[in-house]
Design a protein around this motif. Sequence first.
Motif, PDB file in Angstrom:
ATOM      1  N   PRO A 176       0.813  -1.224   0.000  1.00  8.21           N
ATOM      2  CA  PRO A 176       0.000   0.000   0.000  1.00  8.21           C
ATOM      3  C   PRO A 176       0.841   1.267   0.000  1.00  8.21           C
ATOM      4  O   PRO A 176       1.981   1.275   0.479  1.00  8.21           O
ATOM      5  CB  PRO A 176      -0.800  -0.121   1.309  1.00  8.21           C
ATOM      6  N   SER A 177       0.268   2.339  -0.527  1.00  9.86           N
ATOM      7  CA  SER A 177       0.935   3.638  -0.566  1.00  9.86           C
ATOM      8  C   SER A 177       0.227   4.629   0.338  1.00  9.86           C
ATOM      9  O   SER A 177      -1.004   4.714   0.345  1.00  9.86           O
ATOM     10  CB  SER A 177       0.972   4.185  -2.001  1.00  9.86           C
ATOM     11  N   GLY A 228       0.606   3.342  -6.749  1.00 11.14           N
ATOM     12  CA  GLY A 228      -0.139   3.054  -5.532  1.00 11.14           C
ATOM     13  C   GLY A 228      -1.153   1.945  -5.642  1.00 11.14           C
ATOM     14  O   GLY A 228      -1.984   1.776  -4.749  1.00 11.14           O
ATOM     15  N   LYS A 229      -1.097   1.152  -6.723  1.00 11.66           N
ATOM     16  CA  LYS A 229      -2.103   0.102  -6.913  1.00 11.66           C
ATOM     17  C   LYS A 229      -1.539  -1.300  -6.762  1.00 11.66           C
ATOM     18  O   LYS A 229      -2.260  -2.234  -6.452  1.00 11.66           O
ATOM     19  CB  LYS A 229      -2.742   0.239  -8.300  1.00 11.66           C
ATOM     20  N   GLN A 237      -3.628   7.376 -13.025  1.00 16.38           N
ATOM     21  CA  GLN A 237      -2.583   6.839 -13.887  1.00 16.38           C
ATOM     22  C   GLN A 237      -1.598   7.954 -14.172  1.00 16.38           C
ATOM     23  O   GLN A 237      -1.901   9.136 -13.994  1.00 16.38           O
ATOM     24  CB  GLN A 237      -3.151   6.288 -15.203  1.00 16.38           C
ATOM     25  N   LEU A 238      -0.418   7.553 -14.602  1.00 10.59           N
ATOM     26  CA  LEU A 238       0.643   8.535 -14.773  1.00 10.59           C
ATOM     27  C   LEU A 238       1.442   8.213 -16.027  1.00 10.59           C
ATOM     28  O   LEU A 238       1.886   7.080 -16.214  1.00 10.59           O
ATOM     29  CB  LEU A 238       1.564   8.509 -13.542  1.00 10.59           C
ATOM     30  N   ASN A 272       4.699  -3.283  -8.183  1.00  7.17           N
ATOM     31  CA  ASN A 272       5.505  -2.643  -9.227  1.00  7.17           C
ATOM     32  C   ASN A 272       4.617  -1.750 -10.077  1.00  7.17           C
ATOM     33  O   ASN A 272       3.487  -2.113 -10.400  1.00  7.17           O
ATOM     34  CB  ASN A 272       6.180  -3.706 -10.099  1.00  7.17           C
ATOM     35  N   ASN A 273       5.141  -0.589 -10.452  1.00  8.55           N
ATOM     36  CA  ASN A 273       4.292   0.413 -11.106  1.00  8.55           C
ATOM     37  C   ASN A 273       4.248   0.300 -12.624  1.00  8.55           C
ATOM     38  O   ASN A 273       3.476   1.003 -13.265  1.00  8.55           O
ATOM     39  CB  ASN A 273       4.709   1.820 -10.684  1.00  8.55           C
ATOM     40  N   GLY A 274       5.088  -0.568 -13.226  1.00  9.57           N
ATOM     41  CA  GLY A 274       4.993  -0.743 -14.667  1.00  9.57           C
ATOM     42  C   GLY A 274       6.268  -0.506 -15.442  1.00  9.57           C
ATOM     43  O   GLY A 274       6.320  -0.776 -16.638  1.00  9.57           O
ATOM     44  N   LEU A 275       7.325  -0.005 -14.772  1.00 12.19           N
ATOM     45  CA  LEU A 275       8.594   0.204 -15.469  1.00 12.19           C
ATOM     46  C   LEU A 275       9.719   0.142 -14.445  1.00 12.19           C
ATOM     47  O   LEU A 275       9.696   0.852 -13.437  1.00 12.19           O
ATOM     48  CB  LEU A 275       8.613   1.563 -16.175  1.00 12.19           C
TER      49      LEU A 275
END
Length: 312
Positions: free
Chosen positions: A98-99, A124-125, A109-110, A128-131
């Motif tokens: 959790p964040s 925050g989901k 999304q970013l 790992n955030n995707g990269l």
Amino acid sequence: MNKNMLTELSDILNSRFSGLPCEARRLFHGRGRCYEGLEQLTVDWLKPVLLVSIFKEQEDSFYASLSEMLLVFASSPKWKEAGGEHILVQHRDRIDSPSEVVVGSIPEQLEITENGLTFLLDIGKRQNNGLFLDMRFGRKWVMANSQNKRVLNLFAYTCGFSVAAIQGGAQKVVNLDMAKSSLARGRDNHRLNAHDLSKVSFMGHDIFKSWGKLRKNGPYDLVVIDPPSFQKGSFVLTKDYAKILRRLPELVAENGEVLACVNAPDVGVEFLLEQMKEQAPEFAFVCRLENPPEFEDISDQSALKVMHFVRG
């Protein structure tokens, strides 16, 4: 960790915010064990988000001191000049990672940029955030060495290497990963960069049950292997990497290349060199790619290993 070291962390952040690039960057890499007392903490700049990740549970006093330091930092001119809006603390040691919001909120999304390319992150989901930012030089190398090539991207995740390859002029990229949701994000990343998706394939399969499909789409001029160190029920690096390497002669074209990666601190360079020599001896070692300087590490053996091989 030592809360008395947070003053040094504040000084480092203030220093590294000077001349900050517009692209995503790691600002502090405690995991490299170069800063005693902050080994379980990293800080990433994902404009306009500052993401602080903690990898081991700490005392309440540490969290309180960290939040206080971050609030002071958020009031500084450098933070405002850089366009900072959100500061989050992610608890990587807890279930679902959790964040906690310190400043601002959690963006839905970013979009961030790296090497001139755009990637979509989930903040925050999930863990790992995707990269993975430590692979910045690896993606840059692929972009510079993919012109007119057929590329196979194993353990593709959100297809960062695929995006780099197509941007670099690849003829075709095949992405393979068990997680179909990650591959779906890979499609989003290609669309964000206005890529021709007819050149990209997405295979949501178990690699060890897909050799026939992979051969059918080959041979490949470049194979990228970037596996997890451990994935319960599907992959153990020290046991399963050899199973991939011994298949390379079936997949790689003559004079083709392999970029083989290991990101396990307890597995050194010799592991890949010995495994390749044993499982696919026709592939000669060329060099180890440098890691981004911001990922400083007390030992080059424990740092990320990205190894370049060529088929003779």
